[in-house]
Design a protein around this motif. Structure first.
Motif, PDB file in Angstrom:
ATOM      1  N   PHE A  40      52.647  39.128  33.524  1.00  0.00           N
ATOM      2  CA  PHE A  40      51.766  38.062  33.991  1.00  0.00           C
ATOM      3  C   PHE A  40      51.618  38.183  35.512  1.00  0.00           C
ATOM      4  O   PHE A  40      52.590  38.462  36.209  1.00  0.00           O
ATOM      5  N   PRO A  41      50.402  37.975  36.040  1.00  0.00           N
ATOM      6  CA  PRO A  41      50.224  38.120  37.494  1.00  0.00           C
ATOM      7  C   PRO A  41      51.134  37.163  38.269  1.00  0.00           C
ATOM      8  O   PRO A  41      51.327  36.021  37.862  1.00  0.00           O
ATOM      9  N   LYS A  42      51.685  37.679  39.373  1.00  0.00           N
ATOM     10  CA  LYS A  42      52.598  36.831  40.158  1.00  0.00           C
ATOM     11  C   LYS A  42      51.821  35.767  40.938  1.00  0.00           C
ATOM     12  O   LYS A  42      52.298  34.664  41.143  1.00  0.00           O
ATOM     13  N   VAL A  43      50.642  36.148  41.387  1.00  0.00           N
ATOM     14  CA  VAL A  43      49.830  35.193  42.162  1.00  0.00           C
ATOM     15  C   VAL A  43      48.461  35.056  41.491  1.00  0.00           C
ATOM     16  O   VAL A  43      47.842  36.059  41.134  1.00  0.00           O
ATOM     17  N   LEU A  44      48.045  33.831  41.304  1.00  0.00           N
ATOM     18  CA  LEU A  44      46.721  33.612  40.704  1.00  0.00           C
ATOM     19  C   LEU A  44      45.775  33.043  41.763  1.00  0.00           C
ATOM     20  O   LEU A  44      46.183  32.257  42.621  1.00  0.00           O
ATOM     21  N   ASP A  45      44.529  33.444  41.649  1.00  0.00           N
ATOM     22  CA  ASP A  45      43.528  32.953  42.589  1.00  0.00           C
ATOM     23  C   ASP A  45      42.735  31.844  41.874  1.00  0.00           C
ATOM     24  O   ASP A  45      42.097  32.103  40.852  1.00  0.00           O
ATOM     25  N   TYR A  46      42.799  30.633  42.409  1.00  0.00           N
ATOM     26  CA  TYR A  46      42.192  29.500  41.702  1.00  0.00           C
ATOM     27  C   TYR A  46      40.876  29.047  42.341  1.00  0.00           C
ATOM     28  O   TYR A  46      40.700  29.126  43.547  1.00  0.00           O
ATOM     29  N   GLU A  47      40.023  28.528  41.497  1.00  0.00           N
ATOM     30  CA  GLU A  47      38.843  27.806  41.962  1.00  0.00           C
ATOM     31  C   GLU A  47      39.167  26.321  41.757  1.00  0.00           C
ATOM     32  O   GLU A  47      39.711  25.950  40.713  1.00  0.00           O
ATOM     33  N   ILE A  48      38.849  25.501  42.733  1.00  0.00           N
ATOM     34  CA  ILE A  48      39.212  24.078  42.633  1.00  0.00           C
ATOM     35  C   ILE A  48      37.956  23.209  42.573  1.00  0.00           C
ATOM     36  O   ILE A  48      36.977  23.498  43.260  1.00  0.00           O
ATOM     37  N   LEU A  65      41.238  26.218  38.323  1.00  0.00           N
ATOM     38  CA  LEU A  65      41.096  27.186  37.236  1.00  0.00           C
ATOM     39  C   LEU A  65      41.251  28.602  37.802  1.00  0.00           C
ATOM     40  O   LEU A  65      40.615  28.920  38.812  1.00  0.00           O
ATOM     41  N   PRO A  66      42.105  29.407  37.184  1.00  0.00           N
ATOM     42  CA  PRO A  66      42.232  30.787  37.706  1.00  0.00           C
ATOM     43  C   PRO A  66      40.921  31.548  37.524  1.00  0.00           C
ATOM     44  O   PRO A  66      40.270  31.424  36.483  1.00  0.00           O
ATOM     45  N   LYS A  67      40.560  32.312  38.549  1.00  0.00           N
ATOM     46  CA  LYS A  67      39.232  32.936  38.531  1.00  0.00           C
ATOM     47  C   LYS A  67      39.141  34.161  37.631  1.00  0.00           C
ATOM     48  O   LYS A  67      38.071  34.503  37.151  1.00  0.00           O
ATOM     49  N   GLU A  68      40.251  34.856  37.476  1.00  0.00           N
ATOM     50  CA  GLU A  68      40.139  36.128  36.738  1.00  0.00           C
ATOM     51  C   GLU A  68      41.178  36.292  35.642  1.00  0.00           C
ATOM     52  O   GLU A  68      42.313  35.833  35.778  1.00  0.00           O
ATOM     53  N   GLY A  69      40.769  36.976  34.592  1.00  0.00           N
ATOM     54  CA  GLY A  69      41.712  37.414  33.556  1.00  0.00           C
ATOM     55  C   GLY A  69      41.990  36.400  32.453  1.00  0.00           C
ATOM     56  O   GLY A  69      42.751  36.696  31.535  1.00  0.00           O
ATOM     57  N   PHE A  70      41.406  35.212  32.532  1.00  0.00           N
ATOM     58  CA  PHE A  70      41.705  34.186  31.528  1.00  0.00           C
ATOM     59  C   PHE A  70      40.464  33.895  30.669  1.00  0.00           C
ATOM     60  O   PHE A  70      39.340  33.994  31.146  1.00  0.00           O
ATOM     61  N   TYR A  71      40.738  33.539  29.438  1.00  0.00           N
ATOM     62  CA  TYR A  71      39.687  33.042  28.542  1.00  0.00           C
ATOM     63  C   TYR A  71      40.077  31.626  28.125  1.00  0.00           C
ATOM     64  O   TYR A  71      41.252  31.266  28.172  1.00  0.00           O
ATOM     65  N   PHE A  72      39.071  30.868  27.708  1.00  0.00           N
ATOM     66  CA  PHE A  72      39.329  29.461  27.358  1.00  0.00           C
ATOM     67  C   PHE A  72      38.613  29.107  26.062  1.00  0.00           C
ATOM     68  O   PHE A  72      37.537  29.647  25.781  1.00  0.00           O
ATOM     69  N   ASN A  73      39.243  28.192  25.300  1.00  0.00           N
ATOM     70  CA  ASN A  73      38.492  27.694  24.148  1.00  0.00           C
ATOM     71  C   ASN A  73      37.937  26.311  24.446  1.00  0.00           C
ATOM     72  O   ASN A  73      38.241  25.719  25.489  1.00  0.00           O
ATOM     73  N   GLU A  74      37.163  25.804  23.548  1.00  0.00           N
ATOM     74  CA  GLU A  74      36.517  24.496  23.755  1.00  0.00           C
ATOM     75  C   GLU A  74      37.546  23.366  23.732  1.00  0.00           C
ATOM     76  O   GLU A  74      37.230  22.240  24.063  1.00  0.00           O
TER      77      GLU A  74
END
Lengths: 160, 283
Positions: B133-141, B151-160
């Motif tokens: 898992f990435p040590k540091v996540l880059d978030y959008e606020i 919300l992390p900007k990269e590498g994640f998917y989300f469901n409804e």
């Protein structure tokens, strides 16, 4: 080198050594003996529904290269694209027993493999040459027919 | 039948990646006493392999991104325990493979690295295999009055259902999004899913409870639960502190992420959706 393209559909062979020899012989034909004339068709993709592979095999002549008597390459080609022009049966060339030996890594091929690959590759070339020659002959006959000239020999029909 | 390994390689002959996939399969056959499934024969006469493919741990090796082997496994409804894509692995390891069909030095290196990776994971017997898992996540606020979510900007998917998934190879880590923890406020209980249980996409995979409500965690993926975040049992507040990092819920061995992905949202889409939701309900 003729400009006729021929599709070579090789067994992908995970069932037996005949498959390995099919692959290697096909590669030798593609990369060395008939460079530019032979086009390989990826059999797993062909069977999975690869449109490009299937269309190619419908339009161009094909040679199936089969590692064992299951003849997967020939059967699949005929099922999806039409009759093959020739079948090279590896087990008939290298011997049934040898063809059914277990599959081996390309890094650890037995010492006599090159001889077997050559035999099969020569057979593929022979079939390709036969197909090319048949096509050329047919084309020549068509041209002669279209030009109204006689196909040769002594003729008393009055043609030019 | 004893549980052993079956390998379904791409086996293609028109690209070098296909030849590499075949070599990996043969090496695995030797190292793990695995059985190779011929993809061609499996398609034309599946009776030969049905038992082998369904009763054993199945490794699928795709050569290129056409993913013929994966598609075949999916068509036959097989449970895949591990997927390898030679083209993606070559990028990941920074090893360029040639367009010719020969197995050259680079290809040998790639084969060895992939094999090492597979066998290393086996040595750990699944117990310690974990996603990196990435040590540091880059978030959008996004802020709306008192309500803030990131919300992390990269590498994640989300469901409804506001559950995230981070995928690496055949493994995934899941958790709830910031929106959930913000909406629930202080989380007091965590009910984990059962390790070893099989879940389908949109099945419940644990629950979290606050003073306000109980939130059922809806799985964004299908597969087997291989680990839960046990720290949450005694510290459910980790979800409030950071639901994407120390507040993760569980890790899942994926069954068919390619299919699951079709019903998931990526960052841009989910972020926009959440902004609208916050604007509408948290004024």
């Amino acid at each position: 080198m003729s400009d006729i393209k021929i599709g070579v559909v090789s067994c992908s062979g995970e069932e037996c050594f005949g498959g390995t020899i099919s692959r290697l012989a096909t590669r030798k034909v593609l990369e060395d003996l008939r460079l530019g004339e032979a086009v390989t068709i990826c059999l797993p993709l062909f069977i999975a529904g690869g449109e490009e592979e299937r269309n190619f095999a419908k339009v161009y002549p094909t040679v199936a290269v089969d590692g064992c008597s299951k003849l997967c390459a020939m059967r699949a080609t005929e099922k999806y694209s039409g009759k093959v022009n020739a079948v090279v049966k590896v087990d008939e060339i290298i011997g049934k027993e040898k063809a059914l030996e277990k599959v081996v890594s390309l890094r650890e091929l037995p010492s006599d493999y090159m001889e077997l690959v050559d035999k099969v590759a020569q057979e593929i070339c022979k079939e390709m040459d036969k197909i090319s020659s048949d096509i050329l002959k047919k084309q020549a006959e068509e041209e002669l027919k279209n030009s109204g000239e006689c196909s040769g020999g002594c003729c008393c029909c009055g043609c030019k | 039948m004893d549980k052993k390994t079956a390998i379904l390689p791409c086996n293609g002959l028109d690209k070098c990646a296909g030849c590499v996939s075949r070599e990996i399969a043969i090496k695995l056959q030797e190292e793990k006493n695995a059985e190779i499934i011929c993809p061609v024969l499996f398609r034309v006469a599946d009776a030969r392999y049905n038992k082998v493919a369904s009763e054993n741990e199945l490794i699928v090796i795709d050569g290129c991104n056409t993913r013929c082997a994966t598609k075949l496994a999916s068509e036959k409804n097989l449970k895949v325990s591990r997927k390898i894509n030679v083209t993606e692995a070559s990028k990941q390891y920074g090893i360029e493979i040639q367009s010719k069909l020969q197995i050259g030095e680079n290809e040998k290196k790639l084969i060895d690295m992939i094999l090492e990776d597979i066998l290393k994971k086996d040595d750990s017997n699944g117990e310690n295999s974990s996603i990196l898992f990435p040590k540091v996540l880059d978030y959008e606020i996004y802020k709306k009055d008192k309500f803030i979510f990131r919300l992390p900007k990269e590498g994640f998917y989300f469901n409804e259902n506001d559950v995230w998934v981070y995928v690496q190879g055949n493994l995934a880590r899941i958790g709830v999004t910031d929106y959930v923890q913000q909406s629930l406020s202080d989380i007091m209980f965590f009910t984990p899913p059962i390790v070893g249980s099989e879940v389908e996409q949109f099945d419940e995979v644990g629950a979290i409870e606050s003073g306000k409500a109980v939130f059922e965690v809806i799985s964004p993926v299908s597969g087997k639960v291989i680990r839960v975040n046990e720290a949450l049992l005694s510290n459910p507040e980790y979800i409030n502190e950071n639901p994407f990092e120390k507040g993760w819920i569980a890790e899942i061995e994926l069954k068919d992420f390619e299919s699951d992905k079709m019903l998931l949202l990526e960052f841009d889409e989910y972020f926009e959706k959440m902004k609208r939701k916050v604007d509408e309900f948290h004024v």
